[in-house]
Design an enzyme around this catalytic site. Structure first.
Site, mmCIF file in Angstrom:
data_model
loop_
_atom_site.group_PDB
_atom_site.id
_atom_site.type_symbol
_atom_site.label_atom_id
_atom_site.label_comp_id
_atom_site.label_asym_id
_atom_site.label_seq_id
_atom_site.Cartn_x
_atom_site.Cartn_y
_atom_site.Cartn_z
ATOM 1 N N CYS A 218 0.832 -1.190 0.000
ATOM 2 C CA CYS A 218 0.000 0.000 0.000
ATOM 3 C C CYS A 218 0.875 1.250 0.000
ATOM 4 O O CYS A 218 2.072 1.207 0.257
ATOM 5 C CB CYS A 218 -0.904 0.002 1.226
ATOM 6 N N GLU B 194 4.087 -12.511 -14.939
ATOM 7 C CA GLU B 194 3.620 -11.523 -13.976
ATOM 8 C C GLU B 194 2.956 -10.320 -14.618
ATOM 9 O O GLU B 194 2.162 -9.640 -13.957
ATOM 10 C CB GLU B 194 4.756 -11.085 -13.034
ATOM 11 N N LYS C 147 4.728 -3.425 -5.801
ATOM 12 C CA LYS C 147 6.144 -3.187 -6.104
ATOM 13 C C LYS C 147 7.049 -3.641 -4.988
ATOM 14 O O LYS C 147 8.078 -4.259 -5.225
ATOM 15 C CB LYS C 147 6.358 -1.689 -6.377
ATOM 16 N N ARG D 36 2.587 1.045 -6.919
ATOM 17 C CA ARG D 36 2.902 0.115 -5.846
ATOM 18 C C ARG D 36 1.866 -1.001 -5.704
ATOM 19 O O ARG D 36 2.084 -1.966 -4.984
ATOM 20 C CB ARG D 36 3.038 0.877 -4.518
ATOM 21 N N GLU E 236 14.049 -15.912 -15.045
ATOM 22 C CA GLU E 236 13.659 -14.509 -15.013
ATOM 23 C C GLU E 236 12.775 -14.156 -16.201
ATOM 24 O O GLU E 236 11.804 -13.415 -16.071
ATOM 25 C CB GLU E 236 14.908 -13.621 -14.976
ATOM 26 N N HIS F 145 13.218 -34.743 -18.420
ATOM 27 C CA HIS F 145 12.894 -35.483 -17.201
ATOM 28 C C HIS F 145 11.484 -35.132 -16.716
ATOM 29 O O HIS F 145 11.260 -34.891 -15.540
ATOM 30 C CB HIS F 145 13.927 -35.193 -16.114
#
Length: 610
Positions: A2, A490, A605, A27, A483, A506
């Site tokens: 927040c 995301e 964030k 954020r 990454e 595998h």
């Protein structure tokens, strides 16, 4: 996490608070609200959704006052509803409070107050705190002491700002485990959880530390501990400019920050690479350089993207410094009983310097006797203060939730640390010079990679409807694959997994069907022939092969649907270049799907609560 913004000065607070909330939107949040202390007492206005919904409400609310607090909430206790939105009021409506963090004993506090007739209006943990402040205020009539006493009763983390109808010229702020900064302007003060909400007003700031509380009025700012011990605070310069947080012609902050990487990396390297002497000069480590050299084992820890950077660091430290290295999820390390021998060096990686799990891991390692170094971007952050020494990224503010320039900055700093340690332990001058010269050349090579943006956008257009992707790499490019997959999932909400390329057969190879995108990170290194074999395995199952490869490698042209060529560099440094096409691919996929790139759903964030 927040966002908090508070204002005290001579101007009308509402427009300043609204502008501050807009600066904090990146954020992550699902509701917003503000409260002002004016002649008629405390007035509030709240809205579910974006800040623009609050702005529309404010047109009719006519809030007036020169002291106020505001908040963007990311739902934890209770859903995103107007009653759950901050600010929260005490039962008598005299005190308003905004809060970041978690009040862990909120249930016990609520039960205590309800037994005494206090009625609650929300499901939040925060309301238990403001109601407790109100309860104590009813006994003493002293606003500051009531806040202080309430904070002494709570368990958990908090960054709070509060105001009182009976003291409309006073703002109280406090923190424990959640960042809070006080901007000191010309006859005005701005309290915020992030410098981006302050920089437009002043560059002079005071960083509150854990268990500190500030009382602010028009004439003074006094800081003390929760236990009433006065604290002398220094005024620091906020290392952020308004230009840095503007879009500057880009459609999104994430795209701007991807394109800032050549310059942000130059800033990370500036003054630290001595090519003439063949040395790395890291001023933040000078006091501990002898102790660090004697360390025999390394533990790198972080969360998310910072953990991926740590995985790359593992390869760097083992190869260059010949140090055994382990990489730990900070969120798991804190719940284990890690073995910390004499001579253990812990490197804590975080963009914000406030990540709760990473802070807890830091404290656990220090408690057990490790020497702890910080690799952070945010100056004055908790991790920067609590580590024994450290290195800043100097990447500038990163507004986009999906980390880009901080990731490459973290890898570059870890590379410098590994080269420095290696040179002091065993690394010869020739290999050191080679690494330093190539690291210094990376920013210009990054600029060349960014010229491929059009090709990568076209690739995203062809594949954006595919719902399952694989990213594969070997050696140091396995973390780069992780990454790349994280970035895609995301912000575009496409399911993606990163794997060591050898592990595909595998089990995960069963997932590959016709047209499934499989992104291989395939620079010319000692694993190259093995990666070619993995590409053939995907082709035989009619997967769609995309490769990030070294310029001039024509062997891949006939094996892949698309090849993205990046300049050659030393194998250990290749993630600094191979990461960028994957960042751009994720960005364009998200835009093409119509998503809010800078504010992905369910993400914040800086995750400072558990």
């Amino acid at each position: 996490m927040c966002g908090i913004i508070g204002y005290l000065g001579a101007k009308q607070a509402a427009p300043i608070l609204l502008n501050g909330l807009q600066r904090l939107e990146y954020r992550g949040y699902d509701s917003a609200g503000m409260a002002l202390a004016g002649p008629g007492g405390v007035s509030t206005c709240k809205a579910v959704g974006r800040v623009r919904q609050l702005e529309e409400r404010l047109r009719d609310a006519e809030l007036e006052g020169v002291v106020g607090i505001a908040h963007t909430r990311w739902a934890t206790h209770g859903g995103p509803t107007e009653p759950n939105a901050h600010p929260h009021l005490s039962a008598d409506g005299r005190i308003a409070l905004v809060h970041n963090g978690i009040i862990e004993n909120h249930g016990a506090i609520r039960a205590f107050l309800e037994q005494r007739g206090v009625e609650f209006a929300s499901e939040t943990d925060t309301e238990s705190l403001v109601q407790l402040v109100g309860f104590f205020y009813g006994e003493s009539g002293d606003f500051l002491e009531s806040v202080r006493r309430a904070l002494g009763e709570v368990s958990g983390t908090y960054g709070v700002a509060a105001l009182c109808a009976d003291e409309p010229g006073v703002l109280v702020a406090a923190r424990r485990g959640s960042p809070l900064i006080i901007g000191v302007g010309d006859g005005e003060y701005v309290v915020a959880s992030d410098g981006s909400a302050i920089v437009e007003h002043t560059s002079q700031v005071i960083y509150l530390h854990d268990n500190e509380i500030a009382r602010i009025d028009a004439d003074s700012l006094a800081v003390s501990t929760i236990d009433s011990v006065p604290v002398a605070k220094e005024v620091d310069v906020l290392e952020m400019s308004l230009d840095q947080i503007q879009l500057s012609g880009y459609d999104h902050h994430m795209l701007k920050e991807i394109f800032e990487q050549p310059e942000s990396l130059r800033n990370a390297l500036r003054g630290r690479l001595d090519l003439r002497e063949g040395q790395v000069r890291l001023g933040g480590l000078k006091a501990l350089e002898r102790e660090i050299v004697r360390c025999r084992r390394l533990v790198l820890t972080g969360c998310g993207t910072a953990w991926h950077a740590g995985l790359i660091g593992e390869y760097l430290f083992e190869e260059l410094a010949r140090m055994p290295a382990d990489v730990e999820y900070a969120s798991e390390l804190r719940y284990r009983n890690p073995i910390v021998d004499d001579g253990t060096l812990a490197v804590v990686v975080s963009q914000s310097g406030e990540t709760a799990d990473t802070l807890a891991a830091l404290r656990e390692m220090r408690t057990k006797g490790a020497t702890v170094l910080g690799v952070v971007n945010a100056v004055g952050s908790s991790i920067a203060r609590e580590t024994d020494a450290g290195v800043y990224l100097h990447a500038g503010p990163e507004i986009g939730v999906a980390s880009t320039k901080a990731f490459t900055g973290q890898v570059a700093v870890l590379a410098m640390l590994a080269i420095d340690l290696g040179r002091r332990r065993h690394l010869g001058p020739e290999r050191t010079a080679e690494m330093l010269e190539e690291l210094a050349a990376v920013p210009d090579k990054m600029a060349k990679v960014l010229e491929l943006d059009g090709q990568i956008r076209a690739l995203a257009e062809r594949l954006v409807e595919r719902e399952n992707w694989l990213y594969l790499g070997r050696g140091v490019n396995y973390p780069a694959a992780l990454e790349g997959a994280l970035k895609l999932k995301e912000i575009s909400y496409i399911h993606a997994e990163g794997l060591p390329a050898a592990e595909m057969k595998h089990g995960p190879i069963a997932l590959i069907d016709e047209g499934m995108p499989a992104g291989f990170i395939a620079p010319r290194d000692h694993t190259y022939d093995k990666v070619l074999a993995n590409i053939e395995e995907v082709r035989s199952r009619k997967g769609c092969v995309i490769a990030v490869a070294t310029e001039g490698d024509s062997a891949l042209d006939g094996l892949c649907e698309e090849v993205i060529y990046v300049p050659a560099t030393l194998p250990l440094l290749s993630p600094l270049l191979t990461a960028i096409p994957l960042q751009l691919l994720a960005y364009h996929a998200a835009v093409l799907r119509g998503h809010d790139v800078d504010r992905p759903r369910n993400l914040a964030k800086s995750v400072t609560v558990e």
